[in-house]
Design a protein around this motif. Structure first.
Motif, PDB file in Angstrom:
ATOM      1  N   MET A 168      10.434  -3.675  -8.977  1.00  0.00           N
ATOM      2  CA  MET A 168       9.327  -4.408  -8.367  1.00  0.00           C
ATOM      3  C   MET A 168       8.045  -3.574  -8.421  1.00  0.00           C
ATOM      4  N   ARG A 169       8.172  -2.299  -8.119  1.00  0.00           N
ATOM      5  CA  ARG A 169       7.012  -1.393  -8.141  1.00  0.00           C
ATOM      6  C   ARG A 169       6.418  -1.305  -9.548  1.00  0.00           C
ATOM      7  N   ARG A 170       7.277  -1.167 -10.560  1.00  0.00           N
ATOM      8  CA  ARG A 170       6.790  -1.112 -11.947  1.00  0.00           C
ATOM      9  C   ARG A 170       6.058  -2.394 -12.318  1.00  0.00           C
ATOM     10  N   ASP A 195       1.062  -5.496 -13.179  1.00  0.00           N
ATOM     11  CA  ASP A 195       0.214  -6.632 -12.794  1.00  0.00           C
ATOM     12  C   ASP A 195      -1.157  -6.158 -12.336  1.00  0.00           C
ATOM     13  N   GLN A 196      -1.185  -5.076 -11.552  1.00  0.00           N
ATOM     14  CA  GLN A 196      -2.465  -4.552 -11.069  1.00  0.00           C
ATOM     15  C   GLN A 196      -3.311  -4.038 -12.226  1.00  0.00           C
ATOM     16  N   ASP A 197      -2.661  -3.423 -13.213  1.00  0.00           N
ATOM     17  CA  ASP A 197      -3.390  -2.960 -14.392  1.00  0.00           C
ATOM     18  C   ASP A 197      -4.041  -4.120 -15.135  1.00  0.00           C
ATOM     19  N   GLU A 198      -3.403  -5.280 -15.050  1.00  0.00           N
ATOM     20  CA  GLU A 198      -3.942  -6.480 -15.693  1.00  0.00           C
ATOM     21  C   GLU A 198      -4.896  -7.245 -14.781  1.00  0.00           C
ATOM     22  N   GLY A 199      -5.128  -6.717 -13.574  1.00  0.00           N
ATOM     23  CA  GLY A 199      -6.062  -7.345 -12.651  1.00  0.00           C
ATOM     24  C   GLY A 199      -5.454  -8.381 -11.724  1.00  0.00           C
ATOM     25  N   ASN A 200      -4.143  -8.524 -11.730  1.00  0.00           N
ATOM     26  CA  ASN A 200      -3.479  -9.514 -10.882  1.00  0.00           C
ATOM     27  C   ASN A 200      -2.891  -8.823  -9.653  1.00  0.00           C
ATOM     28  N   VAL A 201      -3.732  -8.629  -8.641  1.00  0.00           N
ATOM     29  CA  VAL A 201      -3.313  -7.939  -7.422  1.00  0.00           C
ATOM     30  C   VAL A 201      -2.524  -8.876  -6.508  1.00  0.00           C
ATOM     31  N   THR A 257       0.839  -1.195   0.000  1.00  0.00           N
ATOM     32  CA  THR A 257       0.000   0.000   0.000  1.00  0.00           C
ATOM     33  C   THR A 257       0.876   1.247   0.000  1.00  0.00           C
ATOM     34  N   ALA A 258       1.911   1.256   0.822  1.00  0.00           N
ATOM     35  CA  ALA A 258       2.821   2.403   0.908  1.00  0.00           C
ATOM     36  C   ALA A 258       3.587   2.609  -0.397  1.00  0.00           C
ATOM     37  N   MET A 259       3.799   1.540  -1.136  1.00  0.00           N
ATOM     38  CA  MET A 259       4.545   1.603  -2.388  1.00  0.00           C
ATOM     39  C   MET A 259       3.884   2.559  -3.389  1.00  0.00           C
ATOM     40  N   PHE A 260       2.572   2.718  -3.264  1.00  0.00           N
ATOM     41  CA  PHE A 260       1.840   3.566  -4.200  1.00  0.00           C
ATOM     42  C   PHE A 260       1.287   4.812  -3.507  1.00  0.00           C
ATOM     43  N   SER A 261       1.997   5.258  -2.461  1.00  0.00           N
ATOM     44  CA  SER A 261       1.593   6.454  -1.730  1.00  0.00           C
ATOM     45  C   SER A 261       2.567   7.587  -2.001  1.00  0.00           C
ATOM     46  N   ASP A 262       2.219   8.769  -1.514  1.00  0.00           N
ATOM     47  CA  ASP A 262       3.079   9.935  -1.679  1.00  0.00           C
ATOM     48  C   ASP A 262       4.408   9.793  -0.948  1.00  0.00           C
ATOM     49  N   GLY A 263       4.445   9.003   0.097  1.00  0.00           N
ATOM     50  CA  GLY A 263       5.656   8.862   0.893  1.00  0.00           C
ATOM     51  C   GLY A 263       6.594   7.770   0.427  1.00  0.00           C
ATOM     52  N   TRP A 264       6.359   7.215  -0.762  1.00  0.00           N
ATOM     53  CA  TRP A 264       7.137   6.070  -1.212  1.00  0.00           C
ATOM     54  C   TRP A 264       8.631   6.349  -1.283  1.00  0.00           C
ATOM     55  N   LEU A 265       9.051   7.531  -1.703  1.00  0.00           N
ATOM     56  CA  LEU A 265      10.490   7.783  -1.843  1.00  0.00           C
ATOM     57  C   LEU A 265      11.222   7.635  -0.519  1.00  0.00           C
ATOM     58  N   VAL A 317      22.889  -0.275  -1.329  1.00  0.00           N
ATOM     59  CA  VAL A 317      21.572   0.342  -1.207  1.00  0.00           C
ATOM     60  C   VAL A 317      21.060   0.799  -2.567  1.00  0.00           C
ATOM     61  N   ALA A 318      21.952   1.297  -3.420  1.00  0.00           N
ATOM     62  CA  ALA A 318      21.532   1.762  -4.750  1.00  0.00           C
ATOM     63  C   ALA A 318      20.927   0.623  -5.559  1.00  0.00           C
ATOM     64  N   LEU A 319      21.549  -0.546  -5.510  1.00  0.00           N
ATOM     65  CA  LEU A 319      21.011  -1.708  -6.217  1.00  0.00           C
ATOM     66  C   LEU A 319      19.675  -2.126  -5.618  1.00  0.00           C
ATOM     67  N   ALA A 320      19.576  -2.109  -4.304  1.00  0.00           N
ATOM     68  CA  ALA A 320      18.316  -2.459  -3.641  1.00  0.00           C
ATOM     69  C   ALA A 320      17.206  -1.491  -4.049  1.00  0.00           C
ATOM     70  N   GLU A 321      17.528  -0.192  -4.151  1.00  0.00           N
ATOM     71  CA  GLU A 321      16.528   0.795  -4.583  1.00  0.00           C
ATOM     72  C   GLU A 321      16.096   0.532  -6.020  1.00  0.00           C
ATOM     73  N   GLU A 322      17.048   0.209  -6.888  1.00  0.00           N
ATOM     74  CA  GLU A 322      16.715  -0.123  -8.281  1.00  0.00           C
ATOM     75  C   GLU A 322      15.792  -1.335  -8.342  1.00  0.00           C
ATOM     76  N   ASN A 323      16.091  -2.350  -7.533  1.00  0.00           N
ATOM     77  CA  ASN A 323      15.259  -3.553  -7.505  1.00  0.00           C
ATOM     78  C   ASN A 323      13.853  -3.239  -6.988  1.00  0.00           C
ATOM     79  N   LEU A 324      13.758  -2.364  -5.985  1.00  0.00           N
ATOM     80  CA  LEU A 324      12.445  -1.974  -5.472  1.00  0.00           C
ATOM     81  C   LEU A 324      11.665  -1.176  -6.522  1.00  0.00           C
ATOM     82  N   ASP A 325      12.351  -0.314  -7.264  1.00  0.00           N
ATOM     83  CA  ASP A 325      11.686   0.426  -8.348  1.00  0.00           C
ATOM     84  C   ASP A 325      11.163  -0.524  -9.422  1.00  0.00           C
TER      85      ASP A 325
END
Length: 136
Positions: free
Chosen positions: A54-56, A61-67, A19-27, A44-52
């Motif tokens: 993952m978010r994409r 997936d959510q756009d395709e209905g797979n929540v 839920t937080a991943m798609f909030s204003d405070g995500w950064l 940490v930079a690699l971990a941030e890239e991986n999280l980005d």
């Protein structure tokens, strides 16, 4: 931490972070989560890239209905982090407590509202906040 305790922590934690991943405070959340995910490797930079990434992927997936896939991905990430480094539970709990506190906060100085006009009728909905009217 045994498997049951891990699952009891990771399931609701995954939902809160998703839920937080798609909030204003995500950064801010992403930066802190990346430090925990990076762990001892300190990449940490690699971990941030991986999280980005993952978010994409979760957004697609959510756009395709797979929540459920996003929930599973975040759950797997948390389980992997905690299996690799059980001490990560403390910073994760602190982060989750802040995420949950910020998501339940209501800002009374702002108002979320919507209005729909159809024909001669107006449908108005105020979501949160306060309004003051003054007659001049």
């Amino acid at each position: 931490m045994n498997e049951l305790e891990l699952a009891q922590f990771a399931a609701p934690a995954a939902q809160a972070l998703l839920t937080a991943m798609f909030s204003d405070g995500w950064l801010v959340i992403k930066s802190r989560l990346a430090r925990v995910v990076a762990g001892r490797s300190e990449d940490v930079a690699l971990a941030e890239e991986n999280l980005d990434e993952m978010r994409r992927q979760i957004a697609a997936d959510q756009d395709e209905g797979n929540v459920q896939r996003g929930q599973n991905e975040m759950f797997a990430l948390l389980c992997t982090v905690l299996a690799r480094n059980p001490e990560a539970i403390t910073p994760l709990r602190e982060l989750l407590s802040e995420v949950q506190a910020s998501s339940s906060r209501v800002d009374a100085d702002s108002i979320s509202q919507s209005a729909t006009v159809q024909g001669n009728a107006v449908n108005f909905q105020q979501i949160s906040g306060t309004q003051n009217y003054r007659a001049n």
